[in-house]
Design a protein around this motif. Structure first.
Motif: not given
Ligand SMILES: CC(C)=CCC/C(C)=C/CC/C(C)=C/COP(=O)(O)OP(=O)(O)O
Length: 367
Positions: A24-28, A31-37, A81-86, A330-335
């Motif tokens: 749940q925390l990860r999704e949250l 979701g918050a990251l997606k508010q920005g570019p 998040c919406g990244v198109k190419v990895v 992981d997300l904890k670093d990538f965020i």
């Protein structure tokens, strides 16, 4: 005491309610990251698998397995998040010099994981991502190549996102390949010959106009012009008694240079190197169809590019080096990387309105 605390922590986090809460925390957070570019194209140099294995007294290949798990996690975060190419550096050409058992382990890993990854319903299908293998195909042995081609074919229909797997790759090999195919393209143009708009017909028309139709003009074959036979020569070679074999111009006419070294169509044997631009090479680079690289991340604390994405790193690519070993990433670093990237974007937007030209271009490319 410390052992008891860490055991307790693990029990809580790995219990079903603990896992649910973390998800749940990860999704949250996502979701918050997606508010920005959001960066459109992200590259990962997944470094530190062997050090991770060594520090845990594991087999080297197990370190690479954990590395793949980290890749699956990060890919999912990116696409959510919406990244198109990895784009990931999965195997460098230099990696062929590693011990035989490690190279073999990485080949097996690639086979098994690509098969799993492209099974219907897995991450890639969920996010509409197709797989592309970038690198020197001719260096991949047949059984691995077969699995790779199958993975590419199975995900071909996915058109929302891309996973570029660089395998085996180095930027210098990529650029060499791009230059080679650019030269090949330049040396095999398909000039439109003997058409009403062919270069010789146009030149004939211009010359006839200047002569008021008084003289019969000779036919100047395109091939002769293209071969440079007439380059730099006057049409009127100074011999007034010359017969109709030369196309004479009225006195005082400017001396035309019949052969323009126009490159792709003007000349088959003397293409003009000036016509090779950054865009020409770009069209031959493996990532030609992808948006510009917005973000480059290398883990393990090493602060070098190591022959990865050398062409793709442009003036607006943000490069992040992180200390964490790749299997731990992981997300904890990538965020923090994403938050800093977003913050930098806002800064540059504030400083110059066109600061995110690359990202804007990326958006328009993918829409
Ligand atoms: C099919 C597919 C996409 C597989 C991906 C698996 C994966 C994570 C491959 C990376 C391999 C590699 C050479 C990592 C670099 O760390 P290193 O081995 O150089 O570690 P070190 O820096 O600690 O020596």
């Amino acid at each position: 005491m410390a052992d008891t605390v860490s055991l307790l922590r693990r029990l809580i986090l790995e219990s079903p309610p603990g896992e649910w809460a973390i998800n749940q925390l990860r999704e949250l957070l996502i979701g918050a990251l997606k508010q920005g570019p959001i960066p459109q194209h992200v590259a990962f140099e997944m470094d530190g698998n062997r050090r991770y294995a060594r520090s845990r007294r594991m087999e080297t290949v197990e370190g690479h397995h954990r590395g793949f798990e980290a890749l699956a996690r990060i890919m999912e975060i990116c696409y959510k998040c919406g990244v198109k190419v990895v784009t990931v550096y999965a195997f460098s050409i230099e990696n062929f010099n590693r011990p035989k058992y490690e190279v073999e382990g990485l080949m097996q890993l690639a086979k098994v994981k690509l098969e799993q990854l492209t099974t219907y319903g897995d991450i890639l299908d969920r996010y509409g991502a197709c797989v592309r293998i970038l690198g020197q195909r001719e260096m991949i042995r047949d059984d691995v190549l077969e699995v790779m081609d199958r993975a590419v074919a199975r995900t071909k229909h996915n058109n929302k996102a891309v996973l570029n797997i660089c395998f085996p790759y180095t930027s210098r090999a990529e650029m060499t390949t791009a230059i080679r195919s650019t030269v090949q393209e330049f040396l095999s143009p398909t000039p439109p010959k003997n058409t009403p708009f062919s270069p010789s017909r146009i030149r004939q028309k211009i010359l006839s106009g200047q002569l008021d139709g008084r003289d019969l003009l000779p036919t100047i074959p395109d091939e002769a012009l293209d071969d440079g036979e007439y380059e730099g020569k006057d049409i009127d070679d100074g011999d007034d008694n010359d017969s109709s074999e030369s196309a004479t111009l009225p006195p005082g006419s400017p001396e035309p240079r019949l052969l323009s070294r126009s490159g792709s169509y003007g000349s088959t044997t003397l293409p003009n190197p000036d016509n090779i631009t950054v865009d020409t090479i770009e069209r031959h680079i493996y990532t030609a169809d992808d948006p510009p690289l917005d973000l480059f991340v290398r883990t393990s604390g090493v602060e070098r590019l190591s022959d990865f994405m050398l062409w793709q790193c442009h003036q607006d690519t943000h490069i992040f080096f992180r200390k964490c070993l790749w299997p731990d990433f992981d997300l904890k670093d990538f965020i923090w990387v994403l938050l800093e990237w977003q913050w930098r974007q806002k800064q540059s937007d504030r400083e110059k309105p066109s600061g995110r030209a690359g990202t804007v271009k990326a958006r328009s490319m993918m829409e």
